[in-house]
Design an enzyme around this catalytic site. Structure first.
Site, short mmCIF file in Angstrom:
data_model
loop_
_atom_site.label_atom_id
_atom_site.label_comp_id
_atom_site.label_asym_id
_atom_site.label_seq_id
_atom_site.Cartn_x
_atom_site.Cartn_y
_atom_site.Cartn_z
N GLU A 1 38.55 15.37 -5.34
CA GLU A 1 38.08 14.14 -4.72
C GLU A 1 37.77 14.32 -3.24
O GLU A 1 37.71 13.34 -2.49
CB GLU A 1 39.12 13.03 -4.91
N SER B 1 40.73 9.29 -9.75
CA SER B 1 39.30 8.98 -9.83
C SER B 1 38.69 9.31 -11.18
O SER B 1 37.53 9.68 -11.28
CB SER B 1 38.52 9.68 -8.71
N TYR C 1 31.64 6.13 -7.60
CA TYR C 1 31.27 6.48 -6.24
C TYR C 1 29.77 6.64 -6.00
O TYR C 1 29.36 7.04 -4.92
CB TYR C 1 31.99 7.77 -5.84
N ARG D 1 46.19 0.20 -5.73
CA ARG D 1 45.25 -0.46 -6.65
C ARG D 1 45.62 -0.09 -8.07
O ARG D 1 45.76 1.10 -8.39
CB ARG D 1 43.81 -0.01 -6.38
N ASP E 1 44.71 -0.31 -12.17
CA ASP E 1 43.59 -0.47 -13.09
C ASP E 1 44.07 -0.91 -14.45
O ASP E 1 45.13 -0.46 -14.93
CB ASP E 1 42.83 0.86 -13.21
N GLU F 1 46.76 2.71 -14.80
CA GLU F 1 47.29 3.60 -13.77
C GLU F 1 47.31 2.89 -12.43
O GLU F 1 46.69 1.83 -12.27
CB GLU F 1 46.48 4.89 -13.66
N ASN G 1 46.90 3.63 -8.15
CA ASN G 1 46.40 4.53 -7.12
C ASN G 1 47.06 4.16 -5.79
O ASN G 1 46.91 3.03 -5.31
CB ASN G 1 44.88 4.38 -6.98
N GLY H 1 40.27 4.23 -2.66
CA GLY H 1 39.12 4.56 -1.83
C GLY H 1 38.82 3.54 -0.75
O GLY H 1 39.03 2.33 -0.92
#
Length: 307
Positions: free
Chosen positions: A18, A146, A210, A249, A251, A268, A270, A274
């Site tokens: 990443e 990601s 992205y 964050r 998901d 999951e 994070n 980002g």
């Protein structure tokens, strides 16, 4: 006499898959912090640890950690910063390591009452022997971010599940949840909002995340109120039960063919989401009246060592 400007080092780049996203995230954070009057330096992190130590000497007031993925988001850099006694943004060593290891994170959130897809850890030998669970299912690296390496194994796929698997000797195989992609940002002790992500193809992969134009962010998500509230509650439970700090964050997948919140599944979390121009947490914060600069400032002012 004017007050001394706080010196900030933004860590970006890194050695994970990443890296390119981290460069953009870190650059955006550095620009915002500079505009706010901080004394900002960026450090493109490599595998040269003595060089990183040298770049952090003398010690800055705060490290703004914008590394994504392995080494930067999994507790490794956090451990170095703890040893050096430098306050840093986002989560500490333990929470970072747990969140990066998907099976560990899911065990913790399940114990806290959060629904997750059924699944199990499988070896490369398991995959070579055939399907480890009933199709369709999702095969994921145990510790990547990601959506790197994630693949959906469908009913009519002819290729073996293992294929050209290059993400370690173990993988996470879990049931495929049909439906919609939701995500919830958490800032401290509050859930910021719920975004539905609509994208081309069957997987919200690295390209969709992205690359401008590959995904549409619907904020607030057009879901029933009970689903939105449940998603925010589950994201906050995940953040707190794993021990995250700063922003995170979570998901989710939402199968709206199932009654009530039965179709909502945590996927999951994070710990360093980002901060690119099209990233999800800054969008949610903006809708709550928190500008990108204010979000960066809040992270700096709440930075700390965790040991």
């Amino acid at each position: 006499m004017s007050e001394k400007r706080k010196r900030i080092v933004v860590l970006l780049g890194g050695v994970s898959s990443e890296r390119e996203v981290s460069l953009v995230s870190g650059g955006a954070a550095a620009k915002a912090l500079t505009a706010l009057g901080y004394d900002v330096t960026t450090v493109d992190v490599s595998a040269d640890i003595p060089a990183l130590v040298a770049a952090l000497t003398p010690k800055p007031d705060v490290v703004f950690n914008m590394l994504h993925g392995r080494f930067g988001e999994d507790g490794c850099v956090q451990g170095l910063l703890e040893l050096m006694g430098i306050p840093y943004t986002h989560s500490g060593v333990l929470a970072s390591a747990i969140a990066m290891d998907k099976p560990s994170a899911k065990r913790i959130v399940t114990a806290a009452g959060v629904r997750v897809p059924k699944g199990r850890i499988v070896t490369r030998a398991d995959l070579a022997a055939g399907d480890p669970i009933a199709r369709p299912y999702v095969l994921k690296p145990v510790a990547e971010g990601s959506t790197v390496g994630v693949r959906i194994v469908k009913d009519r796929d002819n290729a073996p599940a293992a294929g050209d698997w290059t993400y370690g000797d173990a993988a996470l195989a879990e049931e495929y949840i049909a439906g919609r992609e939701l995500t919830v940002g958490v800032m401290g002790d509050r859930a910021l909002g719920v975004t539905e992500i609509r994208f081309k193809g069957g997987l919200f992969d690295f390209t969709a995340k992205y690359t401008p134009g590959h995904a549409e962010h619907l904020l607030p998500a057009p879901v029933p109120a009970d689903i939105a509230e449940a998603a925010k509650r589950m994201a906050l439970v995940a953040h707190q039960s794993i021990g995250c700090s700063g922003v995170s964050r979570s998901d989710f997948r939402y199968d709206d063919s199932r009654p009530g919140i039965e179709g909502l599944y945590f996927l999951e979390i994070n710990t360093q989401p980002g901060f690119t121009p099209i990233s999800l947490v800054p969008e949610q914060a903006q809708r709550e009246g928190i500008s990108f600069g204010a979000l960066c400032k809040w992270l700096v002012e709440n930075a700390r060592c965790h040991a």
